[in-house]
Design a protein around this motif. Structure first.
Motif, PDB file in Angstrom:
ATOM      1  N   GLY A  30      -0.172 -18.216  36.522  1.00 36.04           N
ATOM      2  CA  GLY A  30      -1.115 -18.823  37.453  1.00 36.04           C
ATOM      3  C   GLY A  30      -2.384 -18.022  37.665  1.00 36.04           C
ATOM      4  N   ARG A  31      -2.542 -16.899  36.951  1.00 33.12           N
ATOM      5  CA  ARG A  31      -3.706 -16.022  37.163  1.00 33.12           C
ATOM      6  C   ARG A  31      -4.637 -16.040  35.963  1.00 33.12           C
ATOM      7  NH1 ARG A  31      -3.033 -16.241  42.377  1.00 33.12           N
ATOM      8  NH2 ARG A  31      -0.938 -15.590  42.990  1.00 33.12           N
ATOM      9  N   GLN A  32      -5.786 -15.383  36.141  1.00 32.70           N
ATOM     10  CA  GLN A  32      -6.763 -15.219  35.069  1.00 32.70           C
ATOM     11  C   GLN A  32      -7.053 -13.730  34.890  1.00 32.70           C
ATOM     12  OE1 GLN A  32      -7.693 -17.388  37.873  1.00 32.70           O
ATOM     13  NE2 GLN A  32      -6.492 -18.935  36.782  1.00 32.70           N
ATOM     14  N   PHE A  33      -7.437 -13.374  33.676  1.00 29.80           N
ATOM     15  CA  PHE A  33      -7.829 -11.983  33.435  1.00 29.80           C
ATOM     16  C   PHE A  33      -9.031 -11.627  34.302  1.00 29.80           C
ATOM     17  CE2 PHE A  33      -5.790 -12.978  29.283  1.00 29.80           C
ATOM     18  CZ  PHE A  33      -4.802 -12.001  29.325  1.00 29.80           C
ATOM     19  N   THR A  34      -9.041 -10.410  34.792  1.00 31.87           N
ATOM     20  CA  THR A  34     -10.110  -9.988  35.706  1.00 31.87           C
ATOM     21  C   THR A  34     -11.177  -9.146  35.017  1.00 31.87           C
ATOM     22  OG1 THR A  34      -8.771  -8.074  36.360  1.00 31.87           O
ATOM     23  CG2 THR A  34      -8.594 -10.063  37.716  1.00 31.87           C
ATOM     24  N   SER A  35     -11.058  -8.925  33.717  1.00 35.03           N
ATOM     25  CA  SER A  35     -12.103  -8.210  32.989  1.00 35.03           C
ATOM     26  C   SER A  35     -12.094  -8.666  31.543  1.00 35.03           C
ATOM     27  CB  SER A  35     -11.897  -6.689  33.062  1.00 35.03           C
ATOM     28  OG  SER A  35     -10.711  -6.310  32.396  1.00 35.03           O
ATOM     29  N   THR A  36     -13.247  -8.578  30.902  1.00 34.50           N
ATOM     30  CA  THR A  36     -13.361  -8.940  29.491  1.00 34.50           C
ATOM     31  C   THR A  36     -14.549  -8.197  28.875  1.00 34.50           C
ATOM     32  OG1 THR A  36     -13.641 -10.754  27.919  1.00 34.50           O
ATOM     33  CG2 THR A  36     -14.727 -11.004  30.036  1.00 34.50           C
ATOM     34  N   GLU A  57      -1.732 -22.430  36.566  1.00 33.48           N
ATOM     35  CA  GLU A  57      -0.405 -23.010  36.390  1.00 33.48           C
ATOM     36  C   GLU A  57      -0.443 -24.338  35.657  1.00 33.48           C
ATOM     37  OE1 GLU A  57       3.755 -23.582  36.731  1.00 33.48           O
ATOM     38  OE2 GLU A  57       2.502 -21.801  36.938  1.00 33.48           O
ATOM     39  N   GLU A  58      -1.365 -25.222  36.006  1.00 36.56           N
ATOM     40  CA  GLU A  58      -1.311 -26.588  35.503  1.00 36.56           C
ATOM     41  C   GLU A  58      -2.328 -26.909  34.413  1.00 36.56           C
ATOM     42  OE1 GLU A  58       1.243 -27.729  36.289  1.00 36.56           O
ATOM     43  OE2 GLU A  58       1.780 -27.227  38.345  1.00 36.56           O
ATOM     44  N   LEU A  59      -3.401 -26.140  34.312  1.00 34.93           N
ATOM     45  CA  LEU A  59      -4.383 -26.360  33.256  1.00 34.93           C
ATOM     46  C   LEU A  59      -4.380 -25.222  32.239  1.00 34.93           C
ATOM     47  CD1 LEU A  59      -7.363 -27.748  35.379  1.00 34.93           C
ATOM     48  CD2 LEU A  59      -5.774 -29.048  33.932  1.00 34.93           C
ATOM     49  N   ASP A  60      -3.436 -24.301  32.398  1.00 31.13           N
ATOM     50  CA  ASP A  60      -3.277 -23.163  31.485  1.00 31.13           C
ATOM     51  C   ASP A  60      -4.586 -22.381  31.348  1.00 31.13           C
ATOM     52  OD1 ASP A  60      -1.663 -21.551  29.904  1.00 31.13           O
ATOM     53  OD2 ASP A  60      -2.236 -22.566  28.050  1.00 31.13           O
ATOM     54  N   GLN A  61      -5.310 -22.255  32.457  1.00 32.88           N
ATOM     55  CA  GLN A  61      -6.584 -21.555  32.437  1.00 32.88           C
ATOM     56  C   GLN A  61      -6.346 -20.079  32.732  1.00 32.88           C
ATOM     57  OE1 GLN A  61      -9.515 -23.314  31.552  1.00 32.88           O
ATOM     58  NE2 GLN A  61     -10.016 -21.180  31.157  1.00 32.88           N
ATOM     59  N   THR A  62      -6.236 -19.291  31.671  1.00 39.60           N
ATOM     60  CA  THR A  62      -5.942 -17.863  31.799  1.00 39.60           C
ATOM     61  C   THR A  62      -7.193 -17.006  31.794  1.00 39.60           C
ATOM     62  OG1 THR A  62      -5.675 -17.623  29.406  1.00 39.60           O
ATOM     63  CG2 THR A  62      -3.701 -18.170  30.692  1.00 39.60           C
ATOM     64  N   THR A  63      -8.346 -17.609  31.536  1.00 43.83           N
ATOM     65  CA  THR A  63      -9.611 -16.878  31.513  1.00 43.83           C
ATOM     66  C   THR A  63     -10.573 -17.512  32.502  1.00 43.83           C
ATOM     67  OG1 THR A  63     -10.355 -18.279  29.675  1.00 43.83           O
ATOM     68  CG2 THR A  63      -9.369 -16.138  29.113  1.00 43.83           C
ATOM     69  N   ALA A  64     -11.529 -16.726  32.963  1.00 42.22           N
ATOM     70  CA  ALA A  64     -12.534 -17.232  33.896  1.00 42.22           C
ATOM     71  C   ALA A  64     -13.920 -16.659  33.609  1.00 42.22           C
ATOM     72  CB  ALA A  64     -12.126 -16.905  35.332  1.00 42.22           C
ATOM     73  N   MET A  65     -14.026 -15.877  32.522  1.00 41.95           N
ATOM     74  CA  MET A  65     -15.302 -15.313  32.077  1.00 41.95           C
ATOM     75  C   MET A  65     -15.317 -15.389  30.552  1.00 41.95           C
ATOM     76  SD  MET A  65     -15.310 -11.908  34.527  1.00 41.95           S
ATOM     77  CE  MET A  65     -13.588 -11.525  34.152  1.00 41.95           C
ATOM     78  N   TRP A  66     -16.461 -15.789  29.977  1.00 44.96           N
ATOM     79  CA  TRP A  66     -16.504 -16.028  28.537  1.00 44.96           C
ATOM     80  C   TRP A  66     -17.827 -15.509  27.955  1.00 44.96           C
ATOM     81  CZ3 TRP A  66     -15.709 -19.621  32.362  1.00 44.96           C
ATOM     82  CH2 TRP A  66     -14.378 -20.037  32.554  1.00 44.96           C
ATOM     83  N   TRP A  67     -17.734 -14.514  27.097  1.00 44.92           N
ATOM     84  CA  TRP A  67     -18.908 -13.977  26.424  1.00 44.92           C
ATOM     85  C   TRP A  67     -19.300 -14.874  25.257  1.00 44.92           C
ATOM     86  CZ3 TRP A  67     -21.934 -10.147  28.107  1.00 44.92           C
ATOM     87  CH2 TRP A  67     -21.413  -9.209  29.009  1.00 44.92           C
TER      88      TRP A  67
END
Length: 733
Positions: A115-121, A168-178
């Motif tokens: 249910g979370r997203q990575f916090t750094s990239t 959880e429901e959209l399988d969104q594991t990222t929130a920042m995209w280079w």
């Protein structure tokens, strides 16, 4: 006050069973002490060798010599023209001309917590690291001070993060995209200010408890709002992507989810998916990172719900992509072009077609212009087959079925020239065997075959694949029956139905199974995929739309009734059902709705009323309670609690942040209010999976007591074998 505190302490004990009528000291029997458990261990040991021997190791293709080299008790060769197999000379190795199989597999994906997203990239050029911290987005250069891209972030307004429901429901594991050239970073702006928090009390076994909260949107309630932003590193400027205007194709006044964000291969545009709250339409949009303007790349629509993440796989040119569509009622592949601001996107070719759904891509051979994929295309709908299609879509029948035997096929190893393939073929009762097919679908050879002699040796009965009609009287369902050791068809056995039953997960495929060890307690163990489960086409999967807990539960009941009517060894009066999560819901709803079929149920972490679960999952299949109140009520274990006649055990982790414990509490309260007996065990440190060693003990103790199985009379050796062993021992004295 003292009485209240004492009752509260009992409720929080790690292992307690509460019933509406009693609280006893010995609440369950450890699994190791349940009659028949020692037979479970024996059965596990006996099953361990059954079916083995049907696979081969390394495979090498020598197209020059027309040979296949394969490892099976040393290197062997197969002559591809005549199918002859020969042992290679001692210590011989494949020649340099023998090449490995082509592989289309990708490495495993690293994932954050559920249910979370990575916090750094890190940026592709390594110059920057984007960090989401305390609601704001920062850029940390390899040298120098970090840059605050945003400064107004809070607990409710977050940058570079999404919400639990998106993960959880959209399988969104990222929130920042280079972007590939590191010039831009796209990121979420997430507003959860209107979403109500759900609170869970943690630290139940500590000296002091603690409160944990999560913004958790409930069906029909306020949702989080996602925005997509882009920051230009050189210009130090951020813009919002246009995802909600009428010009972008959005409908005014409609709520949307934005997700599945990625850059085009050349980095010129940002791609993302948009679906309305009802999730019946999917738009894939491309955004200009400088202006924020968007254009439509492809759109899909369904009368029920639209798959949120169809496959979109780019070819090497970065402009054409393979697209997964269900517009015919079955999942199939198309070849499309991305287009541009000046060139409209287009459908280039239909790559597969038929009254069956594709499953996954095995390999894309652009040089040969071929797509290799699996599909559920055989006469037996739970057998996976391998197909090959031309990427230009010019096949007369769209694709060639390469694996032509009526077996379930997997573990594909395709020759470099695409002329042959090694595949494992099996059924529920035939163990895997390594087969060689030609590209045209001719079976050339069997390289290895698994053994089944252990069934006879150990008096075990092979698992059986069966079919029956669903509750509608016309649709075929598939299921499996697992038999106890020393099975005697003249006896009557109680039944346990292991279930999941919900969208996205299927349990029944025609793969080999040596059995289920829990049958050694004296049960027949049955698994059935009801309507509403995937892999059988859109109509089958959508049959439970707006009616969760009705169509699916009735199908489970119909399967049991079929077995009881057609198999004399099934005791239709002693049937239990069990599952976890959606399977827990199925167990509970079958107990309250179909007590005429199910005498007992164990429900693990069940969502007992769909009003308690999250918006994205629930509304996808049920719409909102305001739109579908009748459907919510018809599938509510809580509303139907007074109808309970079955024996019911509820299991729930007190730390479950997915299906919250209040689901079980609501059902318990409803049952208590009408004085319906039931059992319940709570696990103070248990999460959604519970994870306690006591869970299985509690479940099987309950079923043994409720359904009274008789442990099989299963001697350690067959009488003839035992007599022979005794004679041999006497002769050697």
């Amino acid at each position: 006050m003292q009485r209240i505190c004492r009752a509260f302490a009992v409720l929080t004990l790690p292992l307690c069973v509460l019933t509406a009528t009693q609280l006893v000291a010995q609440t369950y029997t450890p699994l190791k002490n349940i009659p028949g458990q020692e037979l479970m261990r024996r059965m596990q040991s006996a099953m361990s060798g059954i079916g083995e021997g049907g696979s081969v190791g390394d495979v090498r293709w020598d197209s020059t010599a027309g040979e296949l080299w394969f490892e099976k008790d040393g290197w062997k060769t197969l002559h591809l023209a005549n199918g002859e197999v020969h042992d290679a000379a001692k210590d011989a190795q494949p020649p340099e001309s023998a090449q490995p199989s082509r592989s289309g597999r990708n490495g495993g994906e690293r994932r954050p917590a559920r249910g979370r997203q990575f916090t750094s990239t890190e940026s592709p050029d390594g110059a920057w690291t984007a960090i989401s911290e305390q609601g704001n987005l920062f850029l940390q250069p390899t040298k120098g001070d970090r840059i605050a891209v945003t400064t107004d972030g809070t607990d409710d307004l977050k940058y570079g993060q999404a919400s639990w429901v998106y993960g959880e429901e959209l399988d969104q594991t990222t929130a920042m995209w280079w972007s590939p050239d590191s010039r831009f970073i796209a990121y979420y702006k997430f507003d959860e200010s209107q979403v109500k928090d759900f609170y869970i009390l943690g630290g139940w076994t500590d000296t002091n408890t603690r409160i944990m909260s999560e913004a958790y949107p409930k069906p029909g309630g306020a949702n989080p709002t996602a925005y997509l932003m882009v920051y230009d590193i050189a210009a130090k400027k951020q813009i919002e992507i246009d995802a909600f205007s009428v010009a972008s194709g959005a409908t005014e006044g409609t709520e949307y989810y934005l997700y599945n964000v990625l850059w085009t291969p050349d980095g010129s545009e940002l791609l993302f998916s948009r679906t309305p709250r009802r999730q019946d339409v999917l738009d894939v949009l491309a955004a200009n990172p400088t202006t924020g303007l968007t254009r439509l790349v492809v759109q899909e629509k369904q009368d029920t719900w639209q798959e949120n993440r169809p496959l979109m796989r780019f070819l090497k040119d970065g402009t054409r992509f393979i697209w997964e569509t269900e517009k015919t009622g079955f999942k199939h592949y198309e070849l499309r072009t991305l287009g541009s601001a000046s060139d409209a996107p287009a459908l280039l070719a239909t790559l597969s077609s038929g009254a069956w759904p594709v499953e996954s891509i095995v390999q894309i051979d652009e040089e040969a212009g071929e797509l290799w994929f699996t599909a559920w295309s055989g006469d037996i709908a739970v057998q996976q087959q391998l197909h090959c299609a031309r990427l230009d879509g010019k096949n007369a029948v769209r694709s060639t079925r390469v694996t032509t035997e009526d077996l379930h096929h997997s573990n594909f190893r395709i020759s470099p020239d695409g002329a042959h393939v090694v595949a494992d073929g099996e059924t529920t009762q035939i163990p895997a065997k390594a087969l060689v097919y030609s590209r045209e679908g001719n079976l050339l050879a069997t390289l290895a075959q698994g053994s089944v002699k252990g069934f006879t040796t150990h008096e075990l009965t092979p698992t059986e694949l069966f079919t029956c009609l669903s509750a509608d009287g016309t649709t075929t369902l598939y299921g499996k029956i697992n038999f106890p050791p020393a099975f005697d068809a003249t006896k009557k056995y109680p039944v346990i139905v292991e279930t999941y039953g919900g969208p996205t997960i299927r349990l029944v495929t025609d793969r080999f199974s040596a059995g289920d060890t829990t049958s050694a307690l004296g049960f027949i163990v049955v698994v059935v995929d009801n309507r509403g489960t995937p892999g059988r086409g859109k109509a089958f999967e959508s049959a439970a739309y707006l009616k969760l807990g009705v169509v699916d539960a009735d199908d489970q009941a119909a399967a049991v009734q079929h077995l009881a009517a057609t198999r004399s060894y099934i005791d239709g009066a002693r049937v239990g059902i069990t599952g976890h999560s959606y399977g827990g819901y199925m167990s509970a709803i079958c107990a309250v709705r179909r007590g005429d079929v199910f005498a007992a149920a164990v429900a693990g972490a069940p969502p007992t009323d769909w009003r308690n679960y999250d918006t994205i999952y629930t509304e996808r299949y049920m719409r909102t309670p305001q739109e579908n109140a009748e459907g919510y009520d018809a599938g509510s274990c809580v509303k139907l609690a007074s109808k309970l006649e079955s024996k019911l055990l509820l299991l729930h982790g007190m730390m479950d942040d997915n299906v919250h414990p209040n689901n079980t509490f609501q059902l318990a309260n409803a049952l208590q209010s009408v004085n319906r007996p039931f059992a319940m065990m709570l696990f103070p440190n248990g999460t959604h999976s519970i994870g306690s060693p006591a869970e299985q003990s509690v479940k099987w103790s309950f079923f043994v007591e409720a359904l009274a199985p008789i442990a099989p009379d299963w001697p350690s050796k067959k009488p003839a074998a035992a007599a022979a062993a005794a004679t041999l021992k006497a002769e050697t004295k």
